[in-house]
Design a protein around this motif. Structure first.
Motif, mmCIF file in Angstrom:
data_model
loop_
_atom_site.group_PDB
_atom_site.id
_atom_site.type_symbol
_atom_site.label_atom_id
_atom_site.label_comp_id
_atom_site.label_asym_id
_atom_site.label_seq_id
_atom_site.Cartn_x
_atom_site.Cartn_y
_atom_site.Cartn_z
ATOM 1 N N MET A 124 0.892 -1.200 0.064
ATOM 2 C CA MET A 124 0.184 0.007 0.153
ATOM 3 C C MET A 124 0.943 1.247 -0.109
ATOM 4 N N LEU A 125 1.962 1.230 0.796
ATOM 5 C CA LEU A 125 2.929 2.481 0.831
ATOM 6 C C LEU A 125 3.363 2.617 -0.469
ATOM 7 N N ALA A 126 3.854 1.772 -1.349
ATOM 8 C CA ALA A 126 4.165 1.922 -2.688
ATOM 9 C C ALA A 126 3.189 2.490 -3.796
ATOM 10 N N GLY A 145 0.760 5.529 -1.276
ATOM 11 C CA GLY A 145 1.497 6.565 -0.757
ATOM 12 C C GLY A 145 1.390 6.589 0.965
ATOM 13 N N LEU A 146 2.035 7.384 1.373
ATOM 14 C CA LEU A 146 2.337 7.406 2.995
ATOM 15 C C LEU A 146 0.917 7.617 3.688
ATOM 16 N N HIS A 147 -0.007 8.538 3.204
ATOM 17 C CA HIS A 147 -1.350 8.813 3.832
ATOM 18 C C HIS A 147 -1.926 7.460 3.929
ATOM 19 N N ALA A 148 -2.308 6.599 3.125
ATOM 20 C CA ALA A 148 -3.011 5.565 3.153
ATOM 21 C C ALA A 148 -2.467 4.540 3.745
ATOM 22 N N ALA A 149 -0.964 4.266 3.786
ATOM 23 C CA ALA A 149 -0.240 3.305 4.705
ATOM 24 C C ALA A 149 -0.395 3.799 6.078
ATOM 25 N N LEU A 150 -0.195 4.689 6.639
ATOM 26 C CA LEU A 150 -0.426 5.329 7.875
ATOM 27 C C LEU A 150 -1.723 5.138 8.223
ATOM 28 N N GLU A 151 -2.798 5.410 7.440
ATOM 29 C CA GLU A 151 -4.238 4.965 7.771
ATOM 30 C C GLU A 151 -4.342 3.767 8.319
ATOM 31 N N ALA A 152 -3.636 2.832 7.360
ATOM 32 C CA ALA A 152 -3.786 1.176 7.519
ATOM 33 C C ALA A 152 -3.078 0.597 8.751
ATOM 34 N N LEU A 153 -1.747 1.447 8.982
ATOM 35 C CA LEU A 153 -0.919 1.310 10.205
ATOM 36 C C LEU A 153 -1.768 1.759 11.535
ATOM 37 N N ALA A 154 -2.746 2.790 11.494
ATOM 38 C CA ALA A 154 -3.430 3.137 12.583
ATOM 39 C C ALA A 154 -4.587 2.074 12.783
ATOM 40 N N SER A 195 0.011 18.038 1.217
ATOM 41 C CA SER A 195 -0.803 18.177 0.005
ATOM 42 C C SER A 195 -0.521 17.473 -1.328
ATOM 43 N N GLU A 196 0.825 16.977 -1.310
ATOM 44 C CA GLU A 196 1.117 15.964 -2.404
ATOM 45 C C GLU A 196 1.956 15.020 -1.951
ATOM 46 N N ARG A 197 2.173 13.899 -2.652
ATOM 47 C CA ARG A 197 3.122 12.939 -2.160
ATOM 48 C C ARG A 197 4.691 13.240 -2.066
ATOM 49 N N ALA A 198 5.453 12.671 -1.015
ATOM 50 C CA ALA A 198 6.755 13.039 -0.906
ATOM 51 C C ALA A 198 7.601 12.048 -1.731
ATOM 52 N N PRO A 199 8.771 12.216 -1.982
ATOM 53 C CA PRO A 199 9.501 11.098 -2.838
ATOM 54 C C PRO A 199 9.313 9.776 -2.069
ATOM 55 N N ARG A 200 9.445 8.668 -2.794
ATOM 56 C CA ARG A 200 9.420 7.474 -2.162
ATOM 57 C C ARG A 200 10.279 7.070 -1.001
ATOM 58 N N PRO A 201 11.548 7.291 -1.164
ATOM 59 C CA PRO A 201 12.249 7.134 -0.106
ATOM 60 C C PRO A 201 12.052 7.775 1.333
ATOM 61 N N VAL A 202 11.466 8.897 0.899
ATOM 62 C CA VAL A 202 11.008 9.932 2.377
ATOM 63 C C VAL A 202 9.880 9.273 2.754
ATOM 64 N N GLU A 203 9.006 8.804 1.992
ATOM 65 C CA GLU A 203 7.733 8.128 2.420
ATOM 66 C C GLU A 203 8.235 6.878 3.316
ATOM 67 N N SER A 204 9.070 6.082 2.726
ATOM 68 C CA SER A 204 9.404 4.930 3.234
ATOM 69 C C SER A 204 10.244 5.125 4.727
#
Length: 374
Positions: A252-254, A257-266, A280-289
């Motif tokens: 889900m993270l890839a 994005g980070l928002h959906a992955a954190l929602e699933a983690l919560a 407001s927008e997706r960060a680069p993938r390494p940053v999200e990871s």
């Protein structure tokens, strides 16, 4: 090709940034002088100036100076602002003089502002005589304005550029971080091996035993029960595989994005977890990871060690960095040398980021991670 409205918008922003730079000279000087007793104020004013230079003057984003560098930057900024005020004043005087000469030549009226106190003293011949010197002065005035903008950009870049000692320290830090990352990778491999051996492999062995018994079972009713148990065990194996793959890297993270992955983690966290996501927008993938695994490790620590009853996760962007903040209401006293926090710090440092842990005895514990995202 830049459109005319875009060029007009950029020009208006640059003019506003220049005028604001002149107007903030007293504030810059005050903040620079107040650095010994009010460093947070100095850092805040330096951040405001960084925003002006990067957002209004169009300079590529960079970090804001901090501490003594912020004070030095603001002192230089005050001098640049004063020069900018002088250049702006000279340009304004030139424009007023040119307008007065044209007015006097076209109307024949007296123009005291250019020392023409009698009507008819200013003619078109006068305008023609001063035209070339005026054009040269106009060119120099424009170059002065451009020079002030460039000096503004130079001062900001110079204030955040590392010195020789800092470069040597950075090389040593990167060398240490590289060794730590290799160690973390090895630890992760061993953890995955344990998960597969102790979880998935044991269930696969159990499933193979059930299938063997099912093959030898002559009784239809007993065979049906064994078949049902085998199907249930297959479902458990799939769940175990999903859990292991989620801990390695959630799909889900890839994908989302980070928002959906954190929602699933919560949602997967047994403690009540509130998520405040402000990107407001997706960060680069390494940053999200980096942010995701930092949040996951912080929540895991809160569940295992802090005795917390609730967790708060916040994500926001501050200029060139993404800031993640995880707070729990547990007993505090987090061990910074523990495997979890040390690994988290290494992962963040490898991304050129920083991590701060505020965990006084009695709590609460707040972990703040900042990762540059360009």
């Amino acid at each position: 090709m830049v459109s005319a409205p875009a060029r007009s918008s950029r020009s208006a922003a640059a003019i506003a940034g220049y005028l604001l730079g002149v107007a903030t000279v007293p504030l810059d000087l005050l903040a620079a002088l107040a650095a010994p007793v009010a460093m947070p104020l100095t850092d805040r004013v330096a951040t405001i100036e960084r925003w002006r230079v990067t957002h209004l003057l169009g300079v590529p984003p960079t970090a804001a100076p901090r501490g003594a560098r912020a004070a030095g930057y603001l002192a230089a900024r005050a001098v640049i602002g004063l020069v900018g005020a002088v250049v702006l004043g000279l340009c304004g005087a030139g424009v007023v003089s040119a307008a007065a000469l044209v007015y006097g030549a076209s109307t024949g009226a007296a123009v005291p502002i250019v020392d023409a106190t009698e009507p008819g003293q200013i003619t078109w011949t006068t305008v023609a005589v001063v035209l070339l010197p005026g054009a040269v002065l106009c060119f120099l005035g424009v170059q002065g304005l451009v020079g002030v903008v460039r000096a503004d950009a130079w001062a900001l870049r110079r204030s955040v550029r590392p010195g020789p000692g800092e470069l040597a320290q950075r090389v040593a830090q990167l060398t240490t971080t590289r060794a730590d990352v290799v160690g973390i990778i090895d630890d992760e491999r061993r953890r995955i091996e344990r998960d597969l051996h102790d979880g998935v492999q044991q269930r696969v062995v159990a499933l193979s035993i059930l299938l063997g018994r099912l093959e030898r079972e002559p009784d239809g009713a007993a065979g049906a029960e064994l078949q049902r148990r085998a199907i249930t065990e297959t479902g458990h194996i799939l769940d175990e595989l999903r859990e292991v793959s989620w801990r390695i890297y959630p799909a889900m993270l890839a994908r989302d994005g980070l928002h959906a992955a954190l929602e699933a983690l919560a949602d997967r966290t047994p403690l009540p977890t509130r998520l405040d996501y402000a990107l407001s927008e997706r960060a680069p993938r390494p940053v999200e990871s980096a942010c995701y695994f930092a949040a996951s490790e912080a929540i895991t620590n809160a569940i295992k060690h802090s005795g917390a009853t609730a967790v708060e996760v916040g994500v926001e962007r501050d200029g060139p960095v993404v800031r993640l903040r995880v707070r729990d209401d547990g007993i505090g006293g987090a061990d910074l040398t523990g495997h979890g926090l040390a690994g988290m710090a290494t992962r963040v440092t490898a991304m050129d980021g920083t991590m701060r842990v505020d965990s006084p005895p009695g709590g609460p514990t707040t972990i703040t991670v900042e990762v540059p995202c360009g």
